[in-house]
Design an enzyme around this catalytic site. Structure first.
Site, PDB file in Angstrom:
ATOM      1  CB  CYS A 253       4.722   0.189   2.169  1.00 15.77           C
ATOM      2  SG  CYS A 253       2.600  -1.082   2.737  1.00 15.77           S
TER       3      CYS A 253
ATOM      4  CB  CYS B 278      -0.486  -0.480   1.391  1.00 17.08           C
ATOM      5  SG  CYS B 278      -0.124  -0.859   2.554  1.00 17.08           S
TER       6      CYS B 278
END
Lengths: 77, 329
Positions: A14, A11
């Site tokens: 991250c 996502c």
């Protein structure tokens, strides 16, 4: 050289975490190799339950959010 | 308490933009401004306050608490924690594995994961401000019931047979292991709570603000441009087939609760029956393909398909029940 792993399902958080660590490492002149781990078995291996999580030299430092700048600085120094 | 937003919308739509209150455009723009401003202010204030309170609650604590609870209590608690624990849907895989490797049955874990997208503080807040406390209470009860019964059903059919093999091994190892004594003495200072709450508010707001615009925009369009009485005339009787049709329509539409609740408000005001509305919205929020594909990492296709069909059937039942009983509400 520090081995940094960012654990997460890919996502945006991250992504941002990995970029933040690379940027601060560059600022501090610390050599790092940052890799992103998206595999479920890796989460299990480090016992991570919330992502993004940061593992530095095989030690779990943080999980659940994008770390703060001062936290990252402390890990890298 | 909310009149200030109506007056703000009056001023901006009718005076600054000089639209006519009688025109369709004026009506839609007014609705849009009033709802967006109200939702933004509420979100910022309430997410911060709620985050202050729950700063010390996290998935690790929930896992430690749920491990070793008996089944019946486990489903209810799993679903309840799913509603109040903050966690991003991109964390569902690590949460699933974390619970599983602590030996928590698959059904209890799924009660947690199924309830989580349906009920969260943002959804509850929006429902309260747009549709009132009665509807909010109803929504919470229905959402938790789906999570609790869904979890119990998955354990009843022994769903753990259909986990991926490494997850099965983790579950077996967790059930046999003696749980270590938990030291739960961590306390947070006010400054740490503030820092968490500030991060949380910015994080949630940055994720949901555009959903509010999309949701309220759609709601405003429905409000201003669908002829008055059209929905009521054609769909207002709660014909039985409208419910499964609404559920199927909701599958490809992928939204979170924030985007869909303003649409619910508009649909209900336009005369769509409450059961059909609930079925449509729950299907949009909880049955989304991208998240199901993620779960493939820990579940075999058979279990994924079972969970998916189970959700669709339960939303259809919810719709029928509420259309049937709506005259008593």
């Amino acid at each position: 050289m520090k081995q940094v792993k960012v654990l997460g399902s890919g996502c945006t958080k991250c992504q941002k975490t990995a970029e933040l660590i690379e940027r601060i490492a560059a600022e501090q002149g610390v050599e790092v190799s940052v890799s992103k781990e998206t595999d479920a078995q890796t989460f299990l291996q480090y016992g991570v339950m919330s992502t993004p999580a940061v593992v530095i030299d095989e030690e779990l430092k943080h999980s659940g959010s994008i770390p703060h700048t001062d936290q990252v600085k402390a890990w890298l120094s | 308490m909310f009149e200030v937003f109506t007056r703000f919308a009056d001023w901006l739509a009718y005076e600054v933009m000089s639209l006519s209150p009688a025109s369709k455009v004026g009506d839609a723009v007014h609705f849009f401004i009033e709802d967006v401003s109200k939702i933004y202010v509420l979100l910022l204030v309430m997410i911060y306050l709620i985050a202050l309170l729950r700063a010390s609650l996290n998935v690790e604590r929930v896992r430690n608490y749920l491990a070793g609870k008996n089944r019946a209590a486990g489903y209810v608690l799993g679903s309840g924690f799913g509603a109040i624990t903050p966690f991003c849907s991109c964390s569902s895989i690590p949460v699933f594995l974390g619970f599983t490797s602590a030996g928590i049955p698959v059904g209890i874990t799924m009660s947690f994961l199924l309830t989580s997208p349906l009920i969260n503080e943002v959804a509850v807040l929006l429902l309260m401000s747009l549709l009132g406390w009665k509807f909010t209470l109803l929504y919470i009860v229905v959402g938790m019931t789906v999570g609790i019964l869904g979890g119990a059903f998955l354990d009843a059919i022994k769903a753990e047979r259909w986990l991926q093999s490494f997850a099965q091994k983790a579950l077996a190892a967790g059930q046999n292991a003696q749980l270590p004594e938990q030291q739960d003495t961590e306390t947070l200072s006010m400054a740490e709570r503030h820092r968490f709450a500030k991060d949380e508010t910015l994080d949630i707001f940055s994720r949901v603000w555009k959903w509010v615009i999309i949701g309220v925009g759609l709601g405003a369009a429905l409000h201003g441009f669908v002829p008055d009485g059209w929905i009521e005339q054609y769909l207002g009787d709660g014909q039985w087939w409208t419910v499964p049709a609404a559920v199927v329509l909701g599958i490809p539409l992928y939204s979170n609760a924030t985007g869909v609740i303003p649409v619910m408000e508009s649909l209900i005001q336009n005369g769509l029956p409450i059961g059909t509305t609930l079925a449509f919205c729950m299907s949009t929020v909880a049955a989304s393909f991208p998240e199901f594909i993620l779960l493939k990492q820990v579940m075999q296709w058979r279990l994924l398909a079972t969970v998916f069909v189970m959700l669709l059937l339960s939303f259809t039942l919810v719709g029928w029940l509420f259309n049937g009983f709506s005259s008593f509400l």
